[in-house]
Design an enzyme around this catalytic site. Structure first.
Site, mmCIF file in Angstrom:
data_model
loop_
_atom_site.group_PDB
_atom_site.id
_atom_site.type_symbol
_atom_site.label_atom_id
_atom_site.label_comp_id
_atom_site.label_asym_id
_atom_site.label_seq_id
_atom_site.Cartn_x
_atom_site.Cartn_y
_atom_site.Cartn_z
ATOM 1 N N LYS A 1 40.460 68.286 60.352
ATOM 2 C CA LYS A 1 41.234 66.984 59.708
ATOM 3 C C LYS A 1 41.894 67.867 58.904
ATOM 4 O O LYS A 1 41.747 68.340 57.508
ATOM 5 C CB LYS A 1 39.905 66.339 59.148
ATOM 6 C CG LYS A 1 41.042 64.833 58.639
ATOM 7 C CD LYS A 1 40.354 64.225 57.609
ATOM 8 C CE LYS A 1 40.636 64.982 55.896
ATOM 9 N NZ LYS A 1 42.136 64.501 55.110
ATOM 10 N N GLU B 1 37.285 77.484 50.022
ATOM 11 C CA GLU B 1 38.144 78.153 49.221
ATOM 12 C C GLU B 1 38.848 77.024 48.611
ATOM 13 O O GLU B 1 39.735 76.095 48.608
ATOM 14 C CB GLU B 1 38.735 78.120 50.636
ATOM 15 C CG GLU B 1 38.342 79.019 51.999
ATOM 16 C CD GLU B 1 39.156 79.971 52.718
ATOM 17 O OE1 GLU B 1 38.697 80.921 53.126
ATOM 18 O OE2 GLU B 1 40.339 79.672 53.074
ATOM 19 N N CYS C 1 47.198 78.587 46.487
ATOM 20 C CA CYS C 1 46.175 78.524 45.338
ATOM 21 C C CYS C 1 45.860 79.888 44.792
ATOM 22 O O CYS C 1 45.070 79.453 42.789
ATOM 23 C CB CYS C 1 44.490 78.651 46.204
ATOM 24 S SG CYS C 1 44.495 80.069 47.683
ATOM 25 N N GLU D 1 44.833 73.609 36.151
ATOM 26 C CA GLU D 1 44.895 73.905 38.040
ATOM 27 C C GLU D 1 46.475 72.686 37.863
ATOM 28 O O GLU D 1 45.728 71.555 38.214
ATOM 29 C CB GLU D 1 44.373 74.241 38.756
ATOM 30 C CG GLU D 1 45.607 74.695 40.225
ATOM 31 C CD GLU D 1 44.734 74.759 41.316
ATOM 32 O OE1 GLU D 1 44.116 73.270 41.720
ATOM 33 O OE2 GLU D 1 44.881 75.477 42.239
HETATM 34 P P1 NDP Z 1 42.437 68.217 48.135
HETATM 35 O O1 NDP Z 1 40.808 68.345 47.457
HETATM 36 O O2 NDP Z 1 42.535 66.883 47.692
HETATM 37 O O3 NDP Z 1 41.849 67.885 49.734
HETATM 38 C C1 NDP Z 1 41.572 69.002 50.421
HETATM 39 C C2 NDP Z 1 41.179 68.042 52.026
HETATM 40 O O4 NDP Z 1 39.923 68.194 51.570
HETATM 41 C C3 NDP Z 1 42.075 67.500 52.050
HETATM 42 O O5 NDP Z 1 41.868 67.548 53.556
HETATM 43 C C4 NDP Z 1 41.598 65.884 51.612
HETATM 44 O O6 NDP Z 1 41.513 64.670 52.863
HETATM 45 C C5 NDP Z 1 40.176 66.273 51.548
HETATM 46 N N1 NDP Z 1 38.392 65.367 51.307
HETATM 47 C C6 NDP Z 1 39.074 64.920 49.844
HETATM 48 N N2 NDP Z 1 37.811 64.131 49.806
HETATM 49 C C7 NDP Z 1 37.215 64.482 50.805
HETATM 50 C C8 NDP Z 1 35.626 64.203 51.073
HETATM 51 N N3 NDP Z 1 34.476 63.656 49.318
HETATM 52 N N4 NDP Z 1 35.225 64.655 51.176
HETATM 53 C C9 NDP Z 1 35.688 65.915 52.390
HETATM 54 N N5 NDP Z 1 37.122 65.614 52.460
HETATM 55 C C10 NDP Z 1 37.804 65.225 51.565
HETATM 56 O O7 NDP Z 1 43.209 69.425 48.177
HETATM 57 P P2 NDP Z 1 44.412 68.972 48.377
HETATM 58 O O8 NDP Z 1 45.195 68.942 49.396
HETATM 59 O O9 NDP Z 1 45.104 68.877 46.770
HETATM 60 O O10 NDP Z 1 44.847 70.568 48.443
HETATM 61 C C11 NDP Z 1 45.167 71.831 47.125
HETATM 62 C C12 NDP Z 1 44.417 72.169 46.250
HETATM 63 O O11 NDP Z 1 43.518 73.064 47.433
HETATM 64 C C13 NDP Z 1 44.343 73.068 45.323
HETATM 65 O O12 NDP Z 1 43.107 73.397 44.166
HETATM 66 C C14 NDP Z 1 44.329 74.490 46.105
HETATM 67 O O13 NDP Z 1 43.720 75.579 44.890
HETATM 68 C C15 NDP Z 1 43.470 74.418 46.866
HETATM 69 N N6 NDP Z 1 43.942 75.012 47.868
HETATM 70 C C16 NDP Z 1 42.865 76.532 47.770
HETATM 71 C C17 NDP Z 1 43.287 77.507 48.451
HETATM 72 C C18 NDP Z 1 42.129 78.727 49.366
HETATM 73 O O14 NDP Z 1 42.129 79.277 50.223
HETATM 74 N N7 NDP Z 1 41.166 79.214 48.250
HETATM 75 C C19 NDP Z 1 44.197 77.547 50.007
HETATM 76 C C20 NDP Z 1 45.068 76.205 49.185
HETATM 77 C C21 NDP Z 1 45.068 75.202 48.366
HETATM 78 P P3 NDP Z 1 42.987 63.981 51.675
HETATM 79 O O15 NDP Z 1 44.084 64.945 52.063
HETATM 80 O O16 NDP Z 1 43.090 62.729 52.662
HETATM 81 O O17 NDP Z 1 42.150 63.417 50.744
#
Ligand code: NDP
Length: 490
Positions: free
Chosen positions: A175, A249, A283, A384
């Site tokens: 997803k 991650e 990130c 962040e």
């Molecule tokens: P989010 O946490 O908002 O979303 C991440 C994913 O999880 C999206 O696909 C989101 O869907 C989905 N999601 C949201 N709620 C749920 C739930 N309850 N159960 C399952 N899935 C869910 O992150 P962002 O997309 O805003 O990305 C930014 C974040 O990602 C930053 O904190 C960044 O640091 C981190 N990141 C970490 C990396 C790493 O490797 N450590 C690399 C890249 C980014 P939807 O978008 O539809 O809400």
């Protein structure tokens, strides 16, 4: 619409849609224009995807590893051949500058498919001599894995999750983030074209509820999420309640420490890349820039001079160095943090405005921003932001730098810039983070582990660590006939 895919989801080797799904508009962040209209997955779509994965996985796991790897390597070649088209999709979806997406997105996914497609052929269990009798271990696929992606590197994350999972004989339902749904569909098509049997890589679109539906599905054995810490906590507790494997991650607020004896121009370049590349949406960025007092003023002057020259604008123009943020929500969040920084008494040394760019009025742009005079208790130094906001925090001694660097809940990455080799190792070892780069900037090497400590995550991706992610180890103990069995009841 200029980026409309055939349909919203890719399930069992073909595009599907369900008119009952909630509308999911795809917005070009540079203009605010709707470039595609998709639908969120209904429970029916989710069920079809999981069932397709479940049905396809056992035969895939029985193939020779080298045969699975060959398909991944073929897909890597197609990704490279289509790079220009994929970069354009990624730029339209994320708003990142095309000069980045041409080198950092599909190429990085291709490298990953190639790496794991090759490495899997040499990955085996072990034999353990028990003094005649022996045991051996088998590395067995988990079954159906769920991948949930963030929006900053959509095709890269889809590749990083699917390549090791598929290489080891699993199937995946992926997803993407609701903000960036397009390139995972392109990857699914490419896998099919490379010969991946139907059902092994499925893409379902949707908001957080679709992700949660996937995590909670009884057939899903493993969940790998890239996202924020709050999302990670929710996913981990749901996965934990069902005793599923889970890898997190998550976000970071990483320290970048520059000592007086560092190569100052390189350190500034590292700090700029680690705050402004991908419009600061990475990130592992080094967003807390600690600068030793002896070079502080010189560092800041030169940093500002160079930051002012960053070319911000049309992401599809190859000369543009920085595009907009991914969404209106992220834009508002970053602008909000700039306000908080000013309110808390930090000095806005450069940027901080929403630029007016002709032809891009509806876009989500923010200037590259530098705050100085930041103290480590300010919110902009602790939370962040995930945007182009760099905070400079002065320090005096090595001990001072280490104490400040570790004083947050995050522990994803760290950076050390120094000319003293002993100090480089001391500080790298003392930083509480999963990854530390010394005199170098955030480049991911596939054979090395990638992941965070503390709240930044659980598990490591990369090299053999990725194989551990997506496998169970089974121990099989073999007696050779001389083993004494108790004669109870004989
Ligand atoms: P989010 O946490 O908002 O979303 C991440 C994913 O999880 C999206 O696909 C989101 O869907 C989905 N999601 C949201 N709620 C749920 C739930 N309850 N159960 C399952 N899935 C869910 O992150 P962002 O997309 O805003 O990305 C930014 C974040 O990602 C930053 O904190 C960044 O640091 C981190 N990141 C970490 C990396 C790493 O490797 N450590 C690399 C890249 C980014 P939807 O978008 O539809 O809400």
């Amino acid at each position: 619409m200029r980026a409309q895919p055939t349909a919203s989801h890719y399930v069992n080797g073909r595009y599907i849609d369900d008119e009952q799904g909630a509308p999911l508009p795809v917005i070009y962040p540079a203009t605010g224009e709707t470039i595609a209209m998709l639908r969120s997955a209904t429970p029916n779509v989710l069920e079809l995807a999981v069932e397709a994965a479940r049905a396809a996985q056992p035969a895939w796991a029985r193939l020779k590893p080298v045969e699975r790897g060959r398909i991944l390597r073929r897909a890597a070649d197609i990704l490279r051949a289509r790079n220009a088209d994929l970069a354009r999709i990624e730029t339209l979806d994320t708003g990142k500058a095309i000069q980045e997406t041409l080198v950092a997105d599909a190429p990085s996914a291709a490298d990953c498919l190639e790496y794991f497609g090759g490495a899997v052929a040499t990955y085996n269990g072990e034999a353990v001599d028990l003094g005649g009798p022996f045991a051996y271990t088998r590395r067995e696929a988990l079954g159906v894995c769920a991948g949930i992606g963030a929006w900053n590197y959509p095709i890269q994350i889809a590749g990083w999750k699917s390549a090791p999972a598929l290489a080891m004989g699993n199937a995946m339902v992926f997803k993407p983030s609701e903000n960036t749904p397009l390139s995972a569909l392109a990857l699914a098509e490419i896998y099919s074209e490379a010969g991946l049997p139907d059902g092994l890589f499925n893409v379902v679109q949707g908001y957080g509820d679709v992700g949660a539906g996937l995590v909670g599905h009884d057939v899903v054995a493993k969940v790998s999420v890239t996202g924020s810490v709050p999302t990670g906590r929710k996913v981990l507790s749901l996965a934990g309640s069902k005793m599923k494997h889970a890898t997190m991650e998550l976000g970071g607020k990483s320290p970048l420490i520059v000592f007086d004896d560092a190569d100052i121009e390189n350190a500034i370049g590292g700090a700029m890349l680690g705050n402004f590349y991908s419009t600061g949406q990475i990130c592992s960025n080094g967003t807390r820039v600690f600068v030793q007092s002896g070079i502080h003023d010189r560092f800041v002057d030169r940093l500002i001079e160079r930051t002012k020259k960053i070319r911000i604008g049309d992401p599809l123009d190859p000369e543009t160095q920085m595009g907009p943020l991914v969404s209106k929500a992220q834009h508002d969040k970053v602008v909000g943090y700039i306000g908080i920084g000013k309110q808390d008494g930090a000095v806005l040394a450069c940027g901080g405005n929403v630029p007016s760019l002709q032809g891009f009025d509806g876009g989500f742009f923010v200037e590259p921003t530098v705050f100085t005079g930041v103290t480590d208790n300010m919110r902009i130094a602790r939370e962040e932001i995930f945007g182009p906001v760099l905070t400079v925090i002065p320090f005096t001694t090595e001990e001072d730098a280490i104490a400040k660097a570790n004083d947050v809940d995050y522990g994803l990455a760290g950076y050390v810039w120094t000319g003293d080799a002993g100090r480089a190792h001391r500080v790298a070892q003392a930083i509480e983070a999963g990854m530390v780069w010394v005199n170098s900037e955030n480049v991911r090497h596939l054979p090395t582990p990638f992941g965070g400590m503390k709240s930044s995550g659980i598990g490591r991706d990369g090299g053999d660590y990725s194989f551990d992610f997506y496998m169970e180890t089974k121990n099989i103990a073999i007696g050779l006939g001389q083993h004494k069995v108790p004669k109870l009841g004989a």
